[in-house]
Write a protein that holds these residues in place. Structure first.
Motif, PDB file in Angstrom:
ATOM      1  N   ILE A  63      65.497  26.128  36.821  1.00  0.00           N
ATOM      2  CA  ILE A  63      64.744  24.941  36.873  1.00  0.00           C
ATOM      3  C   ILE A  63      65.338  23.820  36.264  1.00  0.00           C
ATOM      4  CG2 ILE A  63      62.774  23.758  35.860  1.00  0.00           C
ATOM      5  CD1 ILE A  63      61.085  26.347  35.926  1.00  0.00           C
ATOM      6  N   ARG A  64      66.170  24.176  35.276  1.00  0.00           N
ATOM      7  CA  ARG A  64      67.176  23.288  34.566  1.00  0.00           C
ATOM      8  C   ARG A  64      68.345  22.679  35.421  1.00  0.00           C
ATOM      9  NH1 ARG A  64      71.061  24.539  29.475  1.00  0.00           N
ATOM     10  NH2 ARG A  64      70.040  22.668  28.409  1.00  0.00           N
ATOM     11  N   TYR A  65      68.968  23.485  36.358  1.00  0.00           N
ATOM     12  CA  TYR A  65      70.073  23.105  37.034  1.00  0.00           C
ATOM     13  C   TYR A  65      69.317  22.240  38.630  1.00  0.00           C
ATOM     14  CZ  TYR A  65      73.223  25.950  34.337  1.00  0.00           C
ATOM     15  OH  TYR A  65      73.907  26.307  33.369  1.00  0.00           O
ATOM     16  N   ASN A 112      68.831  11.518  38.262  1.00  0.00           N
ATOM     17  CA  ASN A 112      69.791  10.564  38.352  1.00  0.00           C
ATOM     18  C   ASN A 112      69.786   9.546  37.036  1.00  0.00           C
ATOM     19  OD1 ASN A 112      67.942   8.394  38.866  1.00  0.00           O
ATOM     20  ND2 ASN A 112      68.108   8.886  40.647  1.00  0.00           N
ATOM     21  N   ALA A 113      70.515   8.791  36.807  1.00  0.00           N
ATOM     22  CA  ALA A 113      70.643   7.946  35.707  1.00  0.00           C
ATOM     23  C   ALA A 113      69.674   6.923  35.546  1.00  0.00           C
ATOM     24  CB  ALA A 113      72.128   7.425  35.342  1.00  0.00           C
ATOM     25  N   GLY A 114      69.151   6.662  36.670  1.00  0.00           N
ATOM     26  CA  GLY A 114      68.073   5.540  36.785  1.00  0.00           C
ATOM     27  C   GLY A 114      66.728   6.118  36.636  1.00  0.00           C
ATOM     28  N   GLU A 115      66.099   5.682  37.792  1.00  0.00           N
ATOM     29  CA  GLU A 115      64.389   6.174  37.702  1.00  0.00           C
ATOM     30  C   GLU A 115      63.965   7.731  37.417  1.00  0.00           C
ATOM     31  OE1 GLU A 115      65.499   6.232  41.948  1.00  0.00           O
ATOM     32  OE2 GLU A 115      65.996   4.925  40.103  1.00  0.00           O
ATOM     33  N   LEU A 116      64.957   8.466  37.920  1.00  0.00           N
ATOM     34  CA  LEU A 116      64.856   9.990  37.574  1.00  0.00           C
ATOM     35  C   LEU A 116      65.604  10.670  36.390  1.00  0.00           C
ATOM     36  CD1 LEU A 116      65.111  11.152  41.139  1.00  0.00           C
ATOM     37  CD2 LEU A 116      63.050  10.691  40.100  1.00  0.00           C
ATOM     38  N   SER A 117      65.865   9.536  35.538  1.00  0.00           N
ATOM     39  CA  SER A 117      66.520  10.357  34.218  1.00  0.00           C
ATOM     40  C   SER A 117      65.761  11.121  33.517  1.00  0.00           C
ATOM     41  CB  SER A 117      67.102   8.990  33.480  1.00  0.00           C
ATOM     42  OG  SER A 117      65.976   8.107  33.185  1.00  0.00           O
ATOM     43  N   PHE A 118      64.487  10.938  33.339  1.00  0.00           N
ATOM     44  CA  PHE A 118      63.445  12.012  33.044  1.00  0.00           C
ATOM     45  C   PHE A 118      63.873  13.359  33.236  1.00  0.00           C
ATOM     46  CE2 PHE A 118      61.192  11.117  36.800  1.00  0.00           C
ATOM     47  CZ  PHE A 118      60.789  12.746  37.060  1.00  0.00           C
ATOM     48  N   MET A 119      64.067  13.467  34.359  1.00  0.00           N
ATOM     49  CA  MET A 119      64.700  14.848  35.100  1.00  0.00           C
ATOM     50  C   MET A 119      65.810  15.508  34.352  1.00  0.00           C
ATOM     51  SD  MET A 119      63.890  14.480  39.052  1.00  0.00           S
ATOM     52  CE  MET A 119      64.333  16.074  39.401  1.00  0.00           C
ATOM     53  N   LEU A 120      66.745  14.709  34.097  1.00  0.00           N
ATOM     54  CA  LEU A 120      67.879  15.034  33.246  1.00  0.00           C
ATOM     55  C   LEU A 120      67.668  15.556  31.893  1.00  0.00           C
ATOM     56  CD1 LEU A 120      70.605  12.327  34.407  1.00  0.00           C
ATOM     57  CD2 LEU A 120      70.100  14.822  35.620  1.00  0.00           C
ATOM     58  N   ILE A 121      66.821  14.499  31.066  1.00  0.00           N
ATOM     59  CA  ILE A 121      66.429  14.699  29.746  1.00  0.00           C
ATOM     60  C   ILE A 121      65.582  15.886  29.701  1.00  0.00           C
ATOM     61  CG2 ILE A 121      65.060  13.981  27.726  1.00  0.00           C
ATOM     62  CD1 ILE A 121      67.776  12.066  28.251  1.00  0.00           C
ATOM     63  N   GLY A 155      65.718  18.418  31.701  1.00  0.00           N
ATOM     64  CA  GLY A 155      66.878  19.737  31.905  1.00  0.00           C
ATOM     65  C   GLY A 155      67.489  20.097  30.664  1.00  0.00           C
ATOM     66  N   ILE A 156      67.899  18.966  29.856  1.00  0.00           N
ATOM     67  CA  ILE A 156      68.660  19.372  28.561  1.00  0.00           C
ATOM     68  C   ILE A 156      67.577  19.906  27.554  1.00  0.00           C
ATOM     69  CG2 ILE A 156      69.553  18.039  26.646  1.00  0.00           C
ATOM     70  CD1 ILE A 156      70.687  15.984  28.595  1.00  0.00           C
ATOM     71  N   ALA A 157      66.352  19.454  27.564  1.00  0.00           N
ATOM     72  CA  ALA A 157      65.500  19.930  26.841  1.00  0.00           C
ATOM     73  C   ALA A 157      65.017  21.435  27.072  1.00  0.00           C
ATOM     74  CB  ALA A 157      64.051  19.117  26.476  1.00  0.00           C
ATOM     75  N   LEU A 158      65.272  21.931  28.149  1.00  0.00           N
ATOM     76  CA  LEU A 158      65.026  23.118  28.425  1.00  0.00           C
ATOM     77  C   LEU A 158      66.014  24.325  27.711  1.00  0.00           C
ATOM     78  CD1 LEU A 158      64.200  23.195  32.158  1.00  0.00           C
ATOM     79  CD2 LEU A 158      62.510  23.738  30.353  1.00  0.00           C
ATOM     80  N   HIS A 159      66.980  23.565  27.293  1.00  0.00           N
ATOM     81  CA  HIS A 159      68.182  24.331  26.480  1.00  0.00           C
ATOM     82  C   HIS A 159      67.303  25.362  25.559  1.00  0.00           C
ATOM     83  CE1 HIS A 159      72.142  25.589  25.236  1.00  0.00           C
ATOM     84  NE2 HIS A 159      71.631  25.514  23.666  1.00  0.00           N
ATOM     85  N   GLY A 160      66.404  24.911  24.635  1.00  0.00           N
ATOM     86  CA  GLY A 160      65.720  25.911  23.944  1.00  0.00           C
ATOM     87  C   GLY A 160      65.144  27.244  24.660  1.00  0.00           C
ATOM     88  N   ILE A 161      64.505  26.992  25.817  1.00  0.00           N
ATOM     89  CA  ILE A 161      63.789  28.245  26.351  1.00  0.00           C
ATOM     90  C   ILE A 161      65.060  28.744  26.989  1.00  0.00           C
ATOM     91  CG2 ILE A 161      62.523  28.720  28.378  1.00  0.00           C
ATOM     92  CD1 ILE A 161      60.739  26.350  27.906  1.00  0.00           C
ATOM     93  N   CYS A 162      66.101  28.233  27.562  1.00  0.00           N
ATOM     94  CA  CYS A 162      67.052  29.002  28.360  1.00  0.00           C
ATOM     95  C   CYS A 162      67.833  29.922  27.208  1.00  0.00           C
ATOM     96  CB  CYS A 162      68.130  27.867  29.073  1.00  0.00           C
ATOM     97  SG  CYS A 162      67.584  27.066  30.415  1.00  0.00           S
ATOM     98  N   TYR A 163      68.061  29.380  26.364  1.00  0.00           N
ATOM     99  CA  TYR A 163      68.816  30.158  25.258  1.00  0.00           C
ATOM    100  C   TYR A 163      68.107  31.151  24.444  1.00  0.00           C
ATOM    101  CZ  TYR A 163      72.271  31.707  21.905  1.00  0.00           C
ATOM    102  OH  TYR A 163      73.230  32.211  20.964  1.00  0.00           O
ATOM    103  N   ASP A 164      67.018  30.561  23.799  1.00  0.00           N
ATOM    104  CA  ASP A 164      65.981  31.482  22.770  1.00  0.00           C
ATOM    105  C   ASP A 164      65.457  32.593  23.524  1.00  0.00           C
ATOM    106  OD1 ASP A 164      66.797  29.954  20.758  1.00  0.00           O
ATOM    107  OD2 ASP A 164      65.175  28.832  20.765  1.00  0.00           O
ATOM    108  N   PHE A 165      64.827  32.524  24.587  1.00  0.00           N
ATOM    109  CA  PHE A 165      63.823  33.303  25.382  1.00  0.00           C
ATOM    110  C   PHE A 165      64.769  34.710  26.222  1.00  0.00           C
ATOM    111  CE2 PHE A 165      59.642  31.729  25.778  1.00  0.00           C
ATOM    112  CZ  PHE A 165      59.460  31.007  24.815  1.00  0.00           C
TER     113      PHE A 165
END
Length: 412
Positions: free
Chosen positions: A291-293, A300-309, A311-321
């Protein structure tokens, strides 16, 4: 543990991970912008982490555990590391840079075990006390990223173009020198093994735990651990460069959201274990990578920048789980005799073999999707690891069928 000792251990852990976060997160961007490195050359540099992880047990097991106090070796390694960081700071060519980073990672990776050893040696109840010390390491990593982005602005578009990212090595070198000198003030941690006692190479690398692979489910978990580290390598190697080149402001600072989420989601693991069991918990970690990738590929860095943020925030689930739950599973399967060997085997499989393969593949994919104008087809670069993670998710779903209760019992 008295207040002075707690402060010393917390400061040690803060600096240990501040040093790593100060240069490793923005390394991919530095290599591309300052040293004009290709994807394959970048892969070779990042692979030094894997080689360091493979060689580290020999340094700890054959030297640190037998001849010298852990805090003294920690000090010497970080002082040498500071010198190497200064050489990396001055390097203007990838061929000059590589030998220094290789030696540095071979010396740095053992320090991760040394800071734990120094900490555990001062604790009466590590299960309760260690987390309050270890969290300062995560805060150190976050602090480094925030300084780079929001105070020094080295990773801004102008800063990157001006070559300011090389200053990350100077900052890491200064912190390394401080920790090196401070280490000699840490509580004494004498060797745990007598000089006359023989140390088996098989024990250092976890080979004694290979018999666990006779268990079909553990074998599937072991192979999955190697495979899932391939997409993980894409993140370490390409994420900062990706965010920088598409125009995201303060990319290194924003990537610290991943470490913050790591702390938060660590609290959810006991809940997931108790309610859903090991298989479902680890599957959540696997699908989170896909999902993150996908979010990176289509954001993108514009109106879809929330998708990037996100994706970054999913690091906790990706790593910990995946990784933390995997360590608990391994611990439950190994039994008392092979607990250390089993954890060593999984570390060798993931940070050693898995990420070594992953960095190489990530470099080849990046080169393959390089455009004539110097840009990259980032959509494809992220779709491929998303696909790999999804395939691993499917294979684990179908093949893994461990219904025993020992994992829940081990966790509780």
């Amino acid at each position: 543990m008295n207040t002075t000792t707690r402060f010393k251990l917390s400061f040690m852990m803060f600096l240990e991970f501040f040093i790593w976060g100060a240069w490793f997160v923005s390394l991919g961007t530095f290599l591309a912008a300052n040293l004009t490195a290709t994807g394959s050359q970048t892969a070779s540099v990042f692979s030094t982490q894997s080689w360091g992880a493979i060689i580290a047990p020999f340094i700890i097991g054959l030297i640190a555990d037998r001849y010298f106090n852990a805090e003294k070796i920690l000090g010497v390694l970080h002082i040498i590391g500071a010198i190497l960081m200064y050489q990396m700071y001055k390097a203007t060519d990838i061929s000059v840079f590589y030998p220094y980073v290789f030696v540095y990672m071979v010396l740095y990776m053992p320090t991760l075990a040394l800071v734990n050893s120094v900490s555990f040696n001062q604790m009466k109840d590590p299960e309760k006390e260690f987390s309050t010390i270890r969290i300062w390491g995560t805060l150190g990593w976050i602090a480094a990223g925030l300084l780079i982005s929001y105070y020094f602005h080295w990773d801004s578009k102008e800063g990157t173009a001006s070559g300011f990212l090389k200053n990350t090595f100077l900052m890491a070198g200064i912190a390394s020198l401080v920790l090196g000198l401070f280490s000699f003030l840490l509580p004494k941690t004498p060797p745990k093994i007598a000089k006359s006692e023989k140390v088996k190479i098989s024990e250092l690398l976890g080979f004694d735990a290979l018999k666990l692979l006779r268990d079909k489910n553990f074998l599937i978990f072991f192979i999955s651990s190697i495979l899932i580290c391939i997409p993980l390598a894409f993140y370490y190697q390409n994420a900062n460069l990706f965010l920088s080149t598409i125009g995201v402001d303060n990319p290194t600072g924003k990537m610290t959201i991943g470490q913050a989420s790591e702390v938060i989601f660590l609290l959810f693991i006991p809940i997931f274990f108790k309610r859903f069991g090991f298989k479902k918990t680890i599957l959540v970690g696997m699908i989170a990578w896909a999902i993150r990738y996908a979010l990176f590929a289509y954001g993108n860095a514009g109106e879809l920048s929330f998708m990037l943020i996100l994706g970054i925030a999913l690091h906790g689930i990706c790593y910990d789980f995946f990784f933390v739950s995997g360590q608990i599973y391994t611990n439950s399967k190994a039994g008392e005799k092979f607990k250390s060997s089993a954890q060593g085997l999984i570390t060798l499989a993931t940070y050693g073999i898995g990420m070594l393969i992953g960095f190489e593949i990530a470099g080849l994919i990046k080169d393959n999707y390089a455009m004539a104008d110097g840009s990259f087809d980032w959509k494809m670069i992220w779709i491929i690891p998303a696909g790999i993670a999804f395939v691993v998710f499917l294979l684990f779903t179908i093949l893994f069928n461990d219904k025993t209760k020992d994992i829940t019992e081990a966790q509780s």
